[in-house]
Scaffold this motif. Structure first.
Motif, PDB file in Angstrom:
ATOM      1  N   ALA A   1     -13.651 -90.144  70.735  1.00  0.00           N
ATOM      2  CA  ALA A   1     -13.373 -88.765  70.735  1.00  0.00           C
ATOM      3  C   ALA A   1     -12.472 -88.210  71.851  1.00  0.00           C
ATOM      4  O   ALA A   1     -11.631 -87.519  71.669  1.00  0.00           O
ATOM      5  N   GLN A   2     -12.898 -88.691  72.816  1.00  0.00           N
ATOM      6  CA  GLN A   2     -12.486 -88.419  74.170  1.00  0.00           C
ATOM      7  C   GLN A   2     -10.851 -88.888  74.357  1.00  0.00           C
ATOM      8  O   GLN A   2      -9.838 -88.261  74.738  1.00  0.00           O
ATOM      9  N   ALA A   3     -10.558 -89.821  73.916  1.00  0.00           N
ATOM     10  CA  ALA A   3      -9.356 -90.615  73.966  1.00  0.00           C
ATOM     11  C   ALA A   3      -8.543 -89.919  72.932  1.00  0.00           C
ATOM     12  O   ALA A   3      -7.331 -89.647  73.366  1.00  0.00           O
ATOM     13  N   ASN A   4      -8.980 -89.624  71.840  1.00  0.00           N
ATOM     14  CA  ASN A   4      -8.063 -88.778  70.976  1.00  0.00           C
ATOM     15  C   ASN A   4      -7.756 -87.369  71.653  1.00  0.00           C
ATOM     16  O   ASN A   4      -6.656 -86.730  71.440  1.00  0.00           O
TER      17      ASN A   4
ATOM     18  N   SER B   1      -4.457 -97.983  70.546  1.00  0.00           N
ATOM     19  CA  SER B   1      -4.127 -97.908  69.073  1.00  0.00           C
ATOM     20  C   SER B   1      -3.231 -96.724  68.585  1.00  0.00           C
ATOM     21  O   SER B   1      -2.190 -96.708  67.790  1.00  0.00           O
ATOM     22  N   ARG B   2      -3.463 -95.703  69.619  1.00  0.00           N
ATOM     23  CA  ARG B   2      -2.506 -94.259  69.406  1.00  0.00           C
ATOM     24  C   ARG B   2      -1.077 -94.522  70.176  1.00  0.00           C
ATOM     25  O   ARG B   2      -0.328 -93.828  69.679  1.00  0.00           O
TER      26      ARG B   2
ATOM     27  N   ARG C   1     -14.642 -99.617  76.257  1.00  0.00           N
ATOM     28  CA  ARG C   1     -13.952-100.226  75.345  1.00  0.00           C
ATOM     29  C   ARG C   1     -13.359 -99.526  74.223  1.00  0.00           C
ATOM     30  O   ARG C   1     -12.433 -99.462  73.693  1.00  0.00           O
ATOM     31  N   GLU C   2     -14.410 -98.427  73.861  1.00  0.00           N
ATOM     32  CA  GLU C   2     -13.892 -97.673  72.658  1.00  0.00           C
ATOM     33  C   GLU C   2     -12.818 -96.857  72.979  1.00  0.00           C
ATOM     34  O   GLU C   2     -11.880 -96.522  72.269  1.00  0.00           O
ATOM     35  N   PHE C   3     -12.900 -96.030  74.178  1.00  0.00           N
ATOM     36  CA  PHE C   3     -11.975 -95.229  74.940  1.00  0.00           C
ATOM     37  C   PHE C   3     -10.543 -96.223  74.927  1.00  0.00           C
ATOM     38  O   PHE C   3      -9.439 -95.558  74.320  1.00  0.00           O
TER      39      PHE C   3
END
Length: 273
Positions: A137-140, A192-193, A184-186
């Protein structure tokens, strides 16, 4: 200089923060405690470092290894005079873009456009709040509000600022394994983006304490390490060298003072992917 006294937000009610009055214990108010007032305009890369780790002697490298001078800024600096920064030696910069999933730096696009027009290689960073929402969510939020990357030769890879919690427990109440999973998720979401793994800004002490000194990011994520001293010191596990060293929180350039580990053509190389 830009250091202001930071309120102990967790210990103050919202009314105390707004009026400057002494905090009144919740049990004495006959009301429920008000929410903590956040201060994202005071959160930036390194805003918690000196408080937790101090400053150690003269700042900056004392060796003759080639370094390239740069800086990092946030909304705290407002509109930056990029011509003056270049005259004082700045060749690259990181700019705070976002925090959590609600804050965007109101000066970010002006700072980004100004640095681009001046020919300063620059990148965006995100101030992480891992206890408020997930890494994806924070990465997006970050990528959607300035944290992207384009192969224009003037854009550094996105960066994740993961440091001491300015609002409470240093590791945000996460276990070491949960923190590694969040990072890792970030990282994977940014990759990917944008096609680039984010640079990771941290300190060796924080990384050791809050991730268990995890060694799993060195092969993919460049390291931006903070230590206010005359030598960079020991690095977190997994990294054999730092890409950027934040060596002081004030100096001749606006914001924090940084050295890129190499000559200017190496800064250009990482900007070009």
């Amino acid at each position: 200089m830009r250091r202001l006294a930071r309120p102990a937000a967790a210990a103050l009610t919202a009314s105390a923060l707004l009026t400057g009055a002494a905090a009144v214990p919740a049990y004495a108010q006959n009301t429920r405690p008000l929410p903590i007032v956040l201060h994202p305009e005071l959160d930036y890369a390194g805003s918690t470092v000196a408080v937790h780790e101090g400053r150690h002697g003269l700042a900056g490298p004392r060796s003759r290894a080639t370094q390239t001078q740069g800086m990092d800024v946030s909304g705290f600096q407002g509109n930056v005079d990029w011509g003056a920064a270049i005259s004082n030696g700045a060749r690259f910069a990181y700019l705070k873009a976002t925090e959590g999933t609600t804050y965007t730096n109101p000066y970010f696009y002006g700072q980004s456009g100004g640095s681009f027009a001046a020919g300063v290689i620059r990148g965006a960073y995100h101030f992480a709040l891992p206890n408020t929402s997930g890494g994806a969510a924070q990465a997006n939020w970050f990528v959607d509000h300035g944290g992207g990357w384009t192969p224009d030769g003037l854009t550094l890879p996105p960066a994740l600022d993961i440091e001491y919690n300015p609002y409470g427990a240093s590791c945000y109440g996460l276990s070491q394994s949960a923190m590694v999973g969040w990072i890792r998720e970030f990282s994977d979401t940014v990759h990917s983006r944008t096609g680039r793994y984010p640079m990771i800004y941290t300190t060796t002490a924080w990384w050791s304490s809050c991730t268990g000194n995890d060694s799993g990011f060195g092969a993919t994520n460049p390291l931006w390490v903070a230590r206010y001293a005359s030598a960079v010191g020991a690095l977190p596990a997994g990294w054999g060298f730092q890409t950027i060293w934040q060596y002081a929180d004030s100096g001749s350039l606006p914001g924090d003072q940084d050295y890129f580990n190499g000559a200017y053509d190496r800064v250009q190389a990482i900007a070009n992917g």
